[in-house]
Design a protein around this motif. Sequence first.
Motif, mmCIF file in Angstrom:
data_model
loop_
_atom_site.group_PDB
_atom_site.id
_atom_site.type_symbol
_atom_site.label_atom_id
_atom_site.label_comp_id
_atom_site.label_asym_id
_atom_site.label_seq_id
_atom_site.Cartn_x
_atom_site.Cartn_y
_atom_site.Cartn_z
ATOM 1 N N TRP A 89 0.820 -1.212 0.000
ATOM 2 C CA TRP A 89 0.000 0.000 0.000
ATOM 3 C C TRP A 89 0.855 1.265 0.000
ATOM 4 O O TRP A 89 0.394 2.335 -0.393
ATOM 5 N N VAL A 90 2.091 1.151 0.419
ATOM 6 C CA VAL A 90 2.988 2.304 0.463
ATOM 7 C C VAL A 90 3.205 2.871 -0.944
ATOM 8 O O VAL A 90 3.463 4.058 -1.106
ATOM 9 N N TYR A 91 3.059 2.024 -1.951
ATOM 10 C CA TYR A 91 3.239 2.491 -3.330
ATOM 11 C C TYR A 91 2.213 3.560 -3.726
ATOM 12 O O TYR A 91 2.406 4.268 -4.706
ATOM 13 N N LEU A 92 1.152 3.669 -2.972
ATOM 14 C CA LEU A 92 0.176 4.724 -3.255
ATOM 15 C C LEU A 92 0.766 6.116 -3.026
ATOM 16 O O LEU A 92 0.229 7.108 -3.507
ATOM 17 N N LEU A 93 1.879 6.182 -2.310
ATOM 18 C CA LEU A 93 2.557 7.461 -2.095
ATOM 19 C C LEU A 93 3.325 7.934 -3.330
ATOM 20 O O LEU A 93 3.633 9.120 -3.449
ATOM 21 N N CYS A 94 3.635 7.027 -4.229
ATOM 22 C CA CYS A 94 4.473 7.377 -5.386
ATOM 23 C C CYS A 94 3.941 8.564 -6.193
ATOM 24 O O CYS A 94 4.707 9.483 -6.488
ATOM 25 N N PRO A 95 2.662 8.591 -6.548
ATOM 26 C CA PRO A 95 2.183 9.750 -7.311
ATOM 27 C C PRO A 95 2.217 11.055 -6.509
ATOM 28 O O PRO A 95 2.185 12.138 -7.075
ATOM 29 N N LEU A 96 2.291 10.946 -5.198
ATOM 30 C CA LEU A 96 2.290 12.142 -4.349
ATOM 31 C C LEU A 96 3.690 12.648 -4.019
ATOM 32 O O LEU A 96 3.839 13.720 -3.442
ATOM 33 N N TRP A 97 4.708 11.876 -4.353
ATOM 34 C CA TRP A 97 6.077 12.215 -3.958
ATOM 35 C C TRP A 97 6.472 13.615 -4.420
ATOM 36 O O TRP A 97 7.063 14.394 -3.665
ATOM 37 N N PHE A 98 6.172 13.958 -5.660
ATOM 38 C CA PHE A 98 6.491 15.278 -6.208
ATOM 39 C C PHE A 98 5.909 16.371 -5.319
ATOM 40 O O PHE A 98 6.578 17.350 -4.991
ATOM 41 N N TYR A 99 4.661 16.195 -4.913
ATOM 42 C CA TYR A 99 3.983 17.218 -4.122
ATOM 43 C C TYR A 99 4.512 17.259 -2.689
ATOM 44 O O TYR A 99 4.584 18.334 -2.088
#
Length: 147
Positions: free
Chosen positions: A74-84
């Motif tokens: 589930w931690v992979y859900l952070l990937c699209p948010l990393w930039f922000y």
Amino acid sequence: MKVFYESKLAKWLLWQGYSTITLGCFVFTKKSKEEMKQSTLNHEAIHVRQWEECMIASAVLLTVIMLFTGFNLWVYLLCPLWFYLQYGLEYAISYVYHLCRNRCWINVGDKAYGNSAFEMEAEANEEVDGYLDVRTPFEFFRYYGKI
């Protein structure tokens, strides 16, 4: 990159003085297609590339961390948010820096926004058509430490 012109989302999210926002690989703008300048499209395209790079880098980093710690997928859900997350952290650090340096609140937010490595790269190259074709990956790192 998909551009949504005259976007209600842009009108709702952006305050006065701002017309365009990049969310992931999508660009939302208050402007019509005719009003949109090529430099603004270039600027936002640079942000899309930065977002892609941050997403890929965070996926690799999280994979390495998962190998050693056993994090949940589930931690992979952070990937699209990393930039922000990185953008927000840069903004916060720059905000505190300018607040302490100037000892006043005037234009601190604008300075912090403009001193983001992501923004510095995009602003420096928005007039260069074809910049993304010659840009090296993670070019924004070159702007860290420059205020």
